[in-house]
Design an enzyme around this catalytic site. Structure first.
Site, PDB file in Angstrom:
ATOM      1  N   TYR A  32       0.023   5.643  -9.866  1.00 58.15           N
ATOM      2  CA  TYR A  32       0.568   6.392 -11.005  1.00 58.15           C
ATOM      3  C   TYR A  32      -0.440   7.480 -11.380  1.00 58.15           C
ATOM      4  O   TYR A  32      -0.967   7.543 -12.484  1.00 58.15           O
ATOM      5  CB  TYR A  32       0.905   5.483 -12.196  1.00 58.15           C
ATOM      6  CG  TYR A  32       2.068   6.052 -12.976  1.00 58.15           C
ATOM      7  CD1 TYR A  32       3.366   6.020 -12.456  1.00 58.15           C
ATOM      8  CD2 TYR A  32       1.876   6.688 -14.198  1.00 58.15           C
ATOM      9  CE1 TYR A  32       4.427   6.586 -13.139  1.00 58.15           C
ATOM     10  CE2 TYR A  32       2.937   7.256 -14.891  1.00 58.15           C
ATOM     11  CZ  TYR A  32       4.205   7.202 -14.349  1.00 58.15           C
ATOM     12  OH  TYR A  32       5.252   7.761 -15.024  1.00 58.15           O
ATOM     13  N   HIS A  37      -7.442  10.943 -11.721  1.00 57.70           N
ATOM     14  CA  HIS A  37      -7.583  10.436 -10.341  1.00 57.70           C
ATOM     15  C   HIS A  37      -7.867  11.589  -9.378  1.00 57.70           C
ATOM     16  O   HIS A  37      -8.706  11.482  -8.485  1.00 57.70           O
ATOM     17  CB  HIS A  37      -6.288   9.764  -9.879  1.00 57.70           C
ATOM     18  CG  HIS A  37      -5.899   8.539 -10.656  1.00 57.70           C
ATOM     19  ND1 HIS A  37      -4.803   8.500 -11.467  1.00 57.70           N
ATOM     20  CD2 HIS A  37      -6.461   7.303 -10.724  1.00 57.70           C
ATOM     21  CE1 HIS A  37      -4.696   7.292 -12.014  1.00 57.70           C
ATOM     22  NE2 HIS A  37      -5.680   6.548 -11.582  1.00 57.70           N
ATOM     23  N   LYS A 148     -14.506   7.142 -17.243  1.00 63.33           N
ATOM     24  CA  LYS A 148     -13.475   6.574 -18.137  1.00 63.33           C
ATOM     25  C   LYS A 148     -13.592   5.046 -18.208  1.00 63.33           C
ATOM     26  O   LYS A 148     -13.488   4.460 -19.278  1.00 63.33           O
ATOM     27  CB  LYS A 148     -12.101   6.988 -17.600  1.00 63.33           C
ATOM     28  CG  LYS A 148     -10.921   6.196 -18.064  1.00 63.33           C
ATOM     29  CD  LYS A 148     -10.452   6.666 -19.402  1.00 63.33           C
ATOM     30  CE  LYS A 148      -9.365   5.818 -20.003  1.00 63.33           C
ATOM     31  NZ  LYS A 148      -8.662   4.901 -19.141  1.00 63.33           N
ATOM     32  N   ASP A 149     -13.798   4.406 -17.055  1.00 64.95           N
ATOM     33  CA  ASP A 149     -13.960   2.939 -17.012  1.00 64.95           C
ATOM     34  C   ASP A 149     -15.442   2.652 -16.807  1.00 64.95           C
ATOM     35  O   ASP A 149     -15.873   2.234 -15.734  1.00 64.95           O
ATOM     36  CB  ASP A 149     -13.126   2.364 -15.865  1.00 64.95           C
ATOM     37  CG  ASP A 149     -11.657   2.646 -16.060  1.00 64.95           C
ATOM     38  OD1 ASP A 149     -10.984   1.849 -16.713  1.00 64.95           O
ATOM     39  OD2 ASP A 149     -11.170   3.695 -15.578  1.00 64.95           O
ATOM     40  N   SER A 185      -3.125   6.022 -16.706  1.00 61.09           N
ATOM     41  CA  SER A 185      -1.769   5.695 -16.249  1.00 61.09           C
ATOM     42  C   SER A 185      -0.992   5.000 -17.365  1.00 61.09           C
ATOM     43  O   SER A 185       0.216   5.152 -17.482  1.00 61.09           O
ATOM     44  CB  SER A 185      -1.828   4.773 -15.027  1.00 61.09           C
ATOM     45  OG  SER A 185      -2.603   5.370 -14.019  1.00 61.09           O
TER      46      SER A 185
HETATM   47  P1  AMP Z   1      -7.111   3.222 -12.044  1.00 64.97           P
HETATM   48  O1  AMP Z   1      -5.994   3.726 -11.202  1.00 64.97           O
HETATM   49  O2  AMP Z   1      -6.804   3.249 -13.517  1.00 64.97           O
HETATM   50  O3  AMP Z   1      -7.676   1.923 -11.569  1.00 64.97           O
HETATM   51  O4  AMP Z   1      -8.284   4.275 -11.888  1.00 64.97           O
HETATM   52  C1  AMP Z   1      -8.792   4.637 -10.624  1.00 64.97           C
HETATM   53  C2  AMP Z   1     -10.025   5.468 -10.810  1.00 64.97           C
HETATM   54  O5  AMP Z   1      -9.711   6.630 -11.580  1.00 64.97           O
HETATM   55  C3  AMP Z   1     -11.143   4.738 -11.581  1.00 64.97           C
HETATM   56  O6  AMP Z   1     -12.392   5.057 -10.990  1.00 64.97           O
HETATM   57  C4  AMP Z   1     -11.029   5.311 -12.970  1.00 64.97           C
HETATM   58  O7  AMP Z   1     -12.229   5.267 -13.702  1.00 64.97           O
HETATM   59  C5  AMP Z   1     -10.633   6.748 -12.653  1.00 64.97           C
HETATM   60  N1  AMP Z   1     -10.007   7.369 -13.821  1.00 64.97           N
HETATM   61  C6  AMP Z   1      -8.986   6.878 -14.549  1.00 64.97           C
HETATM   62  N2  AMP Z   1      -8.704   7.712 -15.592  1.00 64.97           N
HETATM   63  C7  AMP Z   1      -9.577   8.738 -15.501  1.00 64.97           C
HETATM   64  C8  AMP Z   1      -9.805   9.913 -16.280  1.00 64.97           C
HETATM   65  N3  AMP Z   1      -9.094  10.182 -17.360  1.00 64.97           N
HETATM   66  N4  AMP Z   1     -10.781  10.750 -15.887  1.00 64.97           N
HETATM   67  C9  AMP Z   1     -11.538  10.476 -14.783  1.00 64.97           C
HETATM   68  N5  AMP Z   1     -11.369   9.391 -14.010  1.00 64.97           N
HETATM   69  C10 AMP Z   1     -10.409   8.531 -14.367  1.00 64.97           C
END
Ligand code: AMP
Length: 289
Positions: A32, A37, A148-149, A185
């Site tokens: 998503y 990302h 972010k995380d 997401s």
């Molecule tokens: P996720 O799909 O939520 O597991 O995120 C995948 C990667 O994208 C992780 O390394 C997150 O920290 C990064 N990520 C999610 N949201 C953001 C954002 N707003 N800015 C930068 N990186 C992000």
């Protein structure tokens, strides 16, 4: 852009790229996709030649089954966005491919007893296990994670160091919506007033920065000031507003050389997180968020 579903297919493709001396960059995601990302892919491209993105909604890291079933998914849209961003290969495994016989885990002590670890039991064990597996499957040279995380990024750096994994981790800046809300997401679940009110999280970080630049370094002053701002946005619940040491993720009474100020709050059913890294150089504090 190739899309593969099995570890074998992926390994064959990586072996081919390696035989051409390509450096492998890797961005793990749960799909998503949004600009956050994609920004990780852009950074990865600066450090490597062949871009792998995984899309896997990792059941093991969801402590709330409803959060797992309602997690947004749209693979066709993801493929188009990833291709535009320069991804060369998408790894889209199913549960059976990733967890055929799950008996071994990666876990970490201490660094997950605060922040999200305190309210999401088992979450980081799920994250570390899947990331370790993905690193072994893809064997990237470079892998990019979002600030972010932040707790995730810090413990992954720790895992890589402690287990001597041969991959360089890059932590990438937070990408935000025009009003300051960190992209996620899960934002798609924010409805009506909850969406507009959620901006108070960003505003609370701005307030902390303002206070820090006025000389405030005490957690017991920063936290209530931020909490007041978040409360004004009528969150359903505030999980935490914390000031922790960057390396250990343990709460601190006042800002150190490198600290993290982190927030988690529910707006409606949606849990949002955000944070700021605070670095001290000489007498000056720089806030990165
Ligand atoms: P996720 O799909 O939520 O597991 O995120 C995948 C990667 O994208 C992780 O390394 C997150 O920290 C990064 N990520 C999610 N949201 C953001 C954002 N707003 N800015 C930068 N990186 C992000």
């Amino acid at each position: 852009m190739k899309i593969v579903h099995t570890i074998n297919e992926l390994r064959n493709e990586i072996a081919l790229q390696r035989s051409h001396n390509k450096k492998i960059g890797f961005v793990p995601t749960m799909g998503y996709l949004h600009q956050g990302h994609l920004s990780l892919v852009h950074i990865s491209r600066k450090h490597s030649d062949y871009q792998v993105m995984s899309i896997f909604v990792n059941k093991m890291q969801f402590n709330d089954p409803k959060d797992y079933t309602t997690y947004p998914r749209d693979y066709e849209r993801d493929f188009a966005l990833a291709k535009d961003a320069g991804v060369d290969l998408i790894f889209l495994p199913d549960d059976t491919e990733m967890y055929q016989n799950r008996l071994v885990y990666i876990d970490i002590e201490m660094m997950t007893d605060h922040l999200c670890g305190a309210t999401r039991p088992g979450h980081f064990r799920g994250v570390l296990t899947v990331v370790a597996k993905l690193f072994n499957i893809v064997q990237p040279d470079v892998s990019v994670f979002g600030q972010k995380d932040i707790q995730q990024a810090v413990i992954i750096q720790k895992m890589v160091k402690d287990l001597n994994l041969p991959v360089t981790i890059i932590v990438a800046p937070i990408i935000r919506e025009p009003d300051g809300l960190a992209m996620s997401s899960r934002n798609v679940h924010l409805k009506g007033d909850d969406r507009t009110n959620a901006v108070v999280i960003y505003k609370s970080l701005q307030k902390a920065e303002e206070l820090i630049h006025q000389g405030e370094v005490q957690s017991h002053k920063l936290i209530p000031a931020m909490t007041d701002i978040i409360t004004s946005g009528k969150p359903k619940k505030i999980d935490y507003v914390s000031v922790v040491d960057y390396e250990t993720l343990q709460p601190i009474e006042s800002l150190k050389e490198k600290s993290v100020i982190a927030v988690a709050a529910f707006f409606g059913p949606t849990r949002l997180i955000d944070n700021m890294i605070v670095e001290k150089k000489g007498d000056t504090y720089t806030c990165i968020y």
